[in-house]
Motif scaffolding. Structure first.
Motif, PDB file in Angstrom:
ATOM      1  N   ASN A   1       8.570 -11.867  -2.675  1.00 19.21           N
ATOM      2  CA  ASN A   1       7.747 -10.687  -2.949  1.00 19.21           C
ATOM      3  C   ASN A   1       7.658  -9.764  -1.732  1.00 19.21           C
ATOM      4  OD1 ASN A   1       7.226 -11.313  -5.612  1.00 19.21           O
ATOM      5  ND2 ASN A   1       5.379 -12.488  -5.129  1.00 19.21           N
ATOM      6  N   LEU A   2       7.584 -10.354  -0.539  1.00 22.66           N
ATOM      7  CA  LEU A   2       7.555  -9.532   0.677  1.00 22.66           C
ATOM      8  C   LEU A   2       8.872  -8.765   0.839  1.00 22.66           C
ATOM      9  CD1 LEU A   2       5.777 -11.775   3.343  1.00 22.66           C
ATOM     10  CD2 LEU A   2       4.932  -9.668   2.295  1.00 22.66           C
ATOM     11  N   ARG A   3       9.985  -9.404   0.519  1.00 22.46           N
ATOM     12  CA  ARG A   3      11.280  -8.710   0.614  1.00 22.46           C
ATOM     13  C   ARG A   3      11.354  -7.558  -0.388  1.00 22.46           C
ATOM     14  NH1 ARG A   3      13.668 -14.250   1.191  1.00 22.46           N
ATOM     15  NH2 ARG A   3      13.776 -14.539   3.439  1.00 22.46           N
TER      16      ARG A   3
ATOM     17  N   ASN B   1       6.578 -14.193  10.288  1.00 24.67           N
ATOM     18  CA  ASN B   1       5.557 -15.211  10.560  1.00 24.67           C
ATOM     19  C   ASN B   1       5.547 -16.287   9.481  1.00 24.67           C
ATOM     20  OD1 ASN B   1       4.724 -13.943  12.894  1.00 24.67           O
ATOM     21  ND2 ASN B   1       3.055 -12.839  11.907  1.00 24.67           N
ATOM     22  N   LEU B   2       5.713 -15.856   8.249  1.00 23.86           N
ATOM     23  CA  LEU B   2       5.737 -16.810   7.142  1.00 23.86           C
ATOM     24  C   LEU B   2       6.953 -17.726   7.233  1.00 23.86           C
ATOM     25  CD1 LEU B   2       4.154 -17.549   4.575  1.00 23.86           C
ATOM     26  CD2 LEU B   2       5.686 -16.030   3.334  1.00 23.86           C
ATOM     27  N   THR B   3       8.083 -17.165   7.615  1.00 23.59           N
ATOM     28  CA  THR B   3       9.291 -17.969   7.777  1.00 23.59           C
ATOM     29  C   THR B   3       9.099 -19.002   8.884  1.00 23.59           C
ATOM     30  OG1 THR B   3      10.632 -16.099   7.052  1.00 23.59           O
ATOM     31  CG2 THR B   3      11.781 -17.858   8.195  1.00 23.59           C
TER      32      THR B   3
ATOM     33  N   LEU C   1       5.923  -0.926   6.755  1.00 19.84           N
ATOM     34  CA  LEU C   1       7.157  -1.708   6.692  1.00 19.84           C
ATOM     35  C   LEU C   1       7.240  -2.690   7.860  1.00 19.84           C
ATOM     36  CD1 LEU C   1       9.838  -2.279   5.271  1.00 19.84           C
ATOM     37  CD2 LEU C   1      10.865  -0.466   6.665  1.00 19.84           C
ATOM     38  N   LYS C   2       6.851  -2.246   9.049  1.00 13.82           N
ATOM     39  CA  LYS C   2       6.846  -3.148  10.204  1.00 13.82           C
ATOM     40  C   LYS C   2       5.888  -4.316   9.971  1.00 13.82           C
ATOM     41  CE  LYS C   2       8.013   0.294  13.700  1.00 13.82           C
ATOM     42  NZ  LYS C   2       7.490   1.085  14.837  1.00 13.82           N
ATOM     43  N   THR C   3       4.735  -4.021   9.379  1.00 11.78           N
ATOM     44  CA  THR C   3       3.758  -5.072   9.079  1.00 11.78           C
ATOM     45  C   THR C   3       4.333  -6.074   8.086  1.00 11.78           C
ATOM     46  OG1 THR C   3       1.965  -3.487   9.447  1.00 11.78           O
ATOM     47  CG2 THR C   3       1.418  -5.497   8.241  1.00 11.78           C
ATOM     48  N   ILE C   4       5.008  -5.556   7.063  1.00  5.96           N
ATOM     49  CA  ILE C   4       5.610  -6.440   6.056  1.00  5.96           C
ATOM     50  C   ILE C   4       6.668  -7.327   6.690  1.00  5.96           C
ATOM     51  CG2 ILE C   4       7.099  -6.444   4.007  1.00  5.96           C
ATOM     52  CD1 ILE C   4       5.572  -3.884   3.125  1.00  5.96           C
TER      53      ILE C   4
END
Length: 144
Positions: free
Chosen positions: A74-76, A47-49, A38-41
């Motif tokens: 999708n990450l959310r 980072n993507l934002t 979850l921390k990685t996600i």
């Protein structure tokens, strides 16, 4: 020589407790792995934002923004699913802790029984020894 009649049962209870401890450690390890995922996600989403914000300063086409947006969405979703997994893992850890406590209580009951029987054996041996010394003293006094 003291021999506890339930020694095999006590050994079984100890083994059962060790098994429950091992299972608890596995459940905790699984939960921590999910938390790390979850921390990685979350880090990937952050980072993507940031990358999207940096790209928006330059001219970016709508399809690129749509790709970023879809990936963030999708990450959310993945983050929410992982949070649910964490809740399930925490429930498993809680249940396993209860099993471990139950196994520990079972072992401790048998150990207390063993301690009580050992103390009774020691007291009985001390009483027999005292009786023998009394008889020896009586025989010595009778000879004089």
């Amino acid at each position: 020589m003291f021999q506890f009649p339930l020694e095999a049962f006590l050994k079984y209870r100890r083994q059962q407790e060790e098994t429950e401890m091992y299972e608890l450690s596995n459940r905790i390890r699984e939960m921590r792995q999910i938390q790390d995922d979850l921390k990685t996600i979350k880090a990937r989403a952050a980072n993507l934002t940031l990358a999207l914000q940096e790209r928006t300063t330059a001219t970016v086409t709508a399809p690129v923004i749509a790709l970023y947006s879809n990936y963030l969405h999708n990450l959310r979703k993945l983050g929410l699913a992982t949070a649910d997994e964490i809740n399930r893992a925490q429930t498993k850890v809680k249940r396993q802790r209860e099993k471990l406590i139950k196994a520990s209580v079972g072992r401790k009951i048998i150990e207390r029984l063993k301690e009580g029987q050992l103390q009774a054996y020691i007291d009985e041996e001390a009483r027999k020894e005292h009786k023998i010394f009394d008889e020896i003293t009586t025989l010595k006094a009778g000879r004089k």
